[in-house]
Design a protein around this motif. Structure first.
Motif, short mmCIF file in Angstrom:
data_model
loop_
_atom_site.label_atom_id
_atom_site.label_comp_id
_atom_site.label_asym_id
_atom_site.label_seq_id
_atom_site.Cartn_x
_atom_site.Cartn_y
_atom_site.Cartn_z
N THR A 317 0.82 -1.41 0.04
CA THR A 317 0.04 -0.04 -0.04
C THR A 317 1.05 1.26 -0.09
O THR A 317 0.70 2.10 -0.56
CB THR A 317 -0.95 0.12 1.20
N ARG A 318 1.94 1.37 0.92
CA ARG A 318 2.59 2.22 0.98
C ARG A 318 3.47 2.56 -0.42
O ARG A 318 3.94 3.69 -0.89
CB ARG A 318 3.80 2.36 2.14
N SER A 319 4.00 1.39 -0.86
CA SER A 319 4.69 1.43 -2.21
C SER A 319 3.85 2.10 -3.49
O SER A 319 4.11 2.85 -4.42
CB SER A 319 5.14 0.02 -2.71
N ALA A 320 2.44 1.70 -3.38
CA ALA A 320 1.71 2.13 -4.33
C ALA A 320 1.32 3.68 -4.12
O ALA A 320 1.37 4.74 -5.00
CB ALA A 320 0.18 1.51 -4.36
N ILE A 321 1.28 4.12 -2.78
CA ILE A 321 1.12 5.50 -2.43
C ILE A 321 2.34 6.33 -3.07
O ILE A 321 2.29 7.34 -3.42
CB ILE A 321 0.74 5.77 -1.21
N ALA A 322 3.49 5.79 -2.84
CA ALA A 322 4.75 6.59 -3.21
C ALA A 322 4.97 6.71 -4.67
O ALA A 322 5.37 7.70 -5.28
CB ALA A 322 5.91 5.92 -2.42
N PHE A 323 4.67 5.51 -5.28
CA PHE A 323 4.73 5.54 -6.63
C PHE A 323 3.84 6.55 -7.37
O PHE A 323 3.86 7.25 -8.24
CB PHE A 323 4.27 4.23 -7.41
N THR A 324 2.38 6.63 -6.80
CA THR A 324 1.56 7.44 -7.20
C THR A 324 2.06 9.20 -7.02
O THR A 324 1.85 9.87 -7.85
CB THR A 324 0.33 7.39 -6.33
N VAL A 325 2.40 9.25 -5.95
CA VAL A 325 3.16 10.70 -5.73
C VAL A 325 3.94 11.03 -6.61
O VAL A 325 4.40 12.18 -7.07
CB VAL A 325 3.59 10.50 -4.14
N LEU A 326 5.12 9.99 -6.94
CA LEU A 326 6.00 10.26 -7.72
C LEU A 326 5.68 10.49 -9.26
O LEU A 326 6.05 11.45 -9.96
CB LEU A 326 7.18 8.81 -7.93
N VAL A 328 2.68 11.88 -10.03
CA VAL A 328 2.01 13.11 -9.74
C VAL A 328 3.10 14.12 -9.84
O VAL A 328 2.86 15.33 -10.38
CB VAL A 328 1.18 13.14 -8.60
N GLY A 329 4.17 14.15 -9.12
CA GLY A 329 5.27 15.03 -8.99
C GLY A 329 5.78 15.20 -10.51
O GLY A 329 6.01 16.48 -10.95
N THR A 334 6.72 18.54 -15.34
CA THR A 334 6.67 18.51 -16.70
C THR A 334 5.49 19.74 -16.94
O THR A 334 6.25 20.52 -17.85
CB THR A 334 6.06 17.25 -17.51
N VAL A 335 4.40 19.64 -16.34
CA VAL A 335 3.81 20.93 -16.77
C VAL A 335 4.34 22.22 -16.50
O VAL A 335 4.13 23.16 -17.43
CB VAL A 335 2.27 20.74 -16.14
N ARG A 336 4.96 22.33 -15.22
CA ARG A 336 5.79 23.82 -14.99
C ARG A 336 6.56 24.06 -16.03
O ARG A 336 6.85 25.25 -16.20
CB ARG A 336 6.46 23.49 -13.41
N MET A 337 7.46 23.13 -16.28
CA MET A 337 8.69 23.35 -17.38
C MET A 337 8.46 23.43 -18.96
O MET A 337 9.06 23.77 -19.41
CB MET A 337 9.81 22.47 -16.88
N ALA A 338 7.19 22.98 -19.03
CA ALA A 338 6.66 23.08 -20.50
C ALA A 338 6.42 24.40 -21.05
O ALA A 338 6.09 25.26 -20.19
CB ALA A 338 5.37 22.13 -20.60
N PRO A 339 6.81 24.93 -22.07
CA PRO A 339 6.43 26.23 -22.86
C PRO A 339 4.99 26.38 -22.47
O PRO A 339 3.90 25.47 -22.84
CB PRO A 339 6.96 26.29 -24.10
N ALA A 340 4.73 27.85 -22.07
CA ALA A 340 3.42 28.36 -22.09
C ALA A 340 2.46 28.63 -23.48
O ALA A 340 1.33 28.51 -23.68
CB ALA A 340 3.19 29.26 -21.17
N ARG A 341 3.38 28.88 -24.56
CA ARG A 341 2.79 29.11 -25.89
C ARG A 341 3.72 28.43 -26.98
O ARG A 341 4.86 27.95 -26.67
CB ARG A 341 2.80 30.54 -26.00
N TYR A 342 2.98 28.21 -27.86
CA TYR A 342 3.60 27.67 -29.18
C TYR A 342 4.34 28.32 -30.09
O TYR A 342 3.99 29.74 -30.37
CB TYR A 342 2.53 26.88 -30.07
N GLU A 343 5.65 28.18 -30.28
CA GLU A 343 6.50 28.85 -31.07
C GLU A 343 6.77 28.25 -32.43
O GLU A 343 7.56 26.78 -32.36
CB GLU A 343 8.06 29.06 -30.35
N PRO A 344 6.54 28.61 -33.11
CA PRO A 344 6.50 28.02 -34.48
C PRO A 344 7.86 27.89 -35.35
O PRO A 344 8.83 29.03 -34.80
CB PRO A 344 5.63 28.77 -35.60
N VAL A 345 8.14 26.91 -36.04
CA VAL A 345 9.63 26.81 -36.62
C VAL A 345 9.82 27.93 -37.36
O VAL A 345 9.01 28.06 -38.42
CB VAL A 345 9.71 25.14 -37.16
N PRO A 346 11.03 28.56 -37.31
CA PRO A 346 11.16 29.64 -38.70
C PRO A 346 11.38 28.84 -39.88
O PRO A 346 12.00 27.79 -40.03
CB PRO A 346 12.58 30.34 -38.03
N ALA A 347 10.96 29.55 -40.96
CA ALA A 347 11.21 29.14 -42.25
C ALA A 347 12.54 29.04 -42.70
O ALA A 347 13.32 29.95 -42.14
CB ALA A 347 10.24 29.80 -43.39
#
Length: 391
Positions: A317-326, A328-329, A334-347
């Motif tokens: 049970t504790r292993s499942a909780i720890a894995f779930t927390v991992l 979620v973290g 990933t959501v925090r470090m991902a870019p907030a807007r899309y930057e198109p590739v330059p032509a």
């Protein structure tokens, strides 16, 4: 042609309640309707539904029980033919006491589980009642199960481990096991499944066989048993060792009755071919009992089984909780470090701001030209410029 509507039947739990209110066993009800006790068990558990003439007879029987009450039906029970669920060979063999389908309900584990599941209107069962019921079941079934698992595997350590794991699983699912029609059979099936798992052969401790029995006849019989396919060995042990009937053996091995019968016949032929003295089933049963009792195998205490099962449950049970927390973290990072807007590739060929210009050949500055002229004037051409000069 229009068919007549089928007779209504109460729910499966109500069918069982009506039968038990009259003190009738499943075998007695089966004798009245003309079916087997396994069929009645399936009707009461909801695994199957009667049809045709049997449905009509069964519906009339339940309606009469509900209308007459328990008293008249109890009188009918006295005149009914009672067929024992277990065969005569299962009594007084490897188990300390018989546990038949016709056994009176209300035992410790049954009361505790029904109260926990809300099936009984009586007072709620306390944890002490469940513990006591589990200890009673363990004391009843564990000694025989250890000996049976030894005949299945030929390994003493694995036999004890199989029984321990089976009872740990039973303690985790105690409300389900306690209301089962055969709690000892539930644990036996779990122990057999664990003991005969093919993954055990990958364990380092199973690369070397254990010490065989001291008696030569016991060694010969154990070698013959271990040479049989696992399904044949299990069928032979349940029928000729434990003493189950053929339908019960087929149900526990998850096979049809004809398939179980063929496995039993082939297993007996294989044993009789190498040990002709055991061609008679009674002799085979006697020798299996003697071989099982020759090894002094002790099951661990029930308290150790319960505490180890609870510790294992807490760990996972504790292993499942720890894995779930991992997870979620990692997702939040990933959501925090991902870019907030899309930057198109330059032509291709587009000017990119903020990037230093490419380095390469270009026009000389005035200082570079002066340095070049100075070097051209002072330097001498030819290989002699490399010769040393005498001061």
């Amino acid at each position: 042609m229009t068919q007549s509507p089928a007779s209504p039947l109460p729910p499966p739990k109500e069918r069982r309640r009506l039968r038990e209110s009259t003190s009738l066993t499943q075998a007695q009800v089966a004798a009245k309707i003309g079916v087997t006790s396994e069929t009645v068990r399936a009707w009461e558990s909801g695994r199957s539904t009667p049809r045709g003439h049997k449905r009509e007879t069964y519906a009339k029987f339940l309606a009469s029980v509900e209308a007459e009450g328990p008293a008249p039906a109890a009188k009918a029970a006295a005149t009914a033919t009672a067929t024992p669920v277990r065969s005569r060979r299962s009594v007084g063999r490897w188990d300390s006491a018989p546990l038949d389908q016709g056994q009176e309900r209300g035992g410790g584990w049954v009361r505790a589980a029904e109260a926990a599941a809300g099936e009984s209107p009586g007072p709620a069962a306390s944890p002490d009642d469940a513990t006591e019921a589990f200890d009673r079941l363990y004391a009843y079934a564990a000694p025989g199960l250890v000996r049976q698992a030894y005949l299945l595997t030929g390994r003493r350590t694995l036999a004890r481990e199989s029984v321990e794991r089976a009872f740990q699983l039973a303690w985790e699912r105690w409300p389900e096991v306690a209301v089962d029609r055969d709690p000892a059979g539930w644990v036996r099936a779990a122990a057999y499944e664990y003991a005969m798992s093919p993954w055990h052969r990958l364990r380092p401790s199973h690369r070397h066989p254990e010490a065989p029995p001291a008696d030569a006849d016991d060694r010969a019989l154990l070698d013959v048993l271990l040479s049989l396919p696992s399904s044949y060995r299990r069928t032979l042990l349940l029928y000729d060792g434990v003493g189950l009937d053929l339908p019960e053996t087929a149900a526990e091995t998850e096979a049809t009755t004809p398939a179980a019968a063929q496995r039993l016949l082939h297993a007996r032929e294989a044993v009789a071919e190498q040990l002709p003295a055991l061609a008679v089933p009674d002799q085979l049963h006697r020798r299996l009992t003697e071989l099982a009792g020759a090894e002094k195998l002790q099951a661990p205490k029930s308290t150790l089984v319960r505490t180890e099962g609870e510790r294992r449950t807490r760990f996972w049970t504790r292993s499942a909780i720890a894995f779930t927390v991992l997870i979620v973290g990692a997702t939040a990072f990933t959501v925090r470090m991902a870019p907030a807007r899309y930057e198109p590739v330059p032509a291709p060929g587009a000017v990119i701001s903020g990037v230093p210009p490419r380095t390469g050949p270009g026009p000389l500055t005035q200082a570079d030209k002066k340095l070049r002229d100075k070097l051209h004037k002072s330097a001498m051409s030819g290989p002699h410029r490399l010769a040393p000069e005498v001061d």
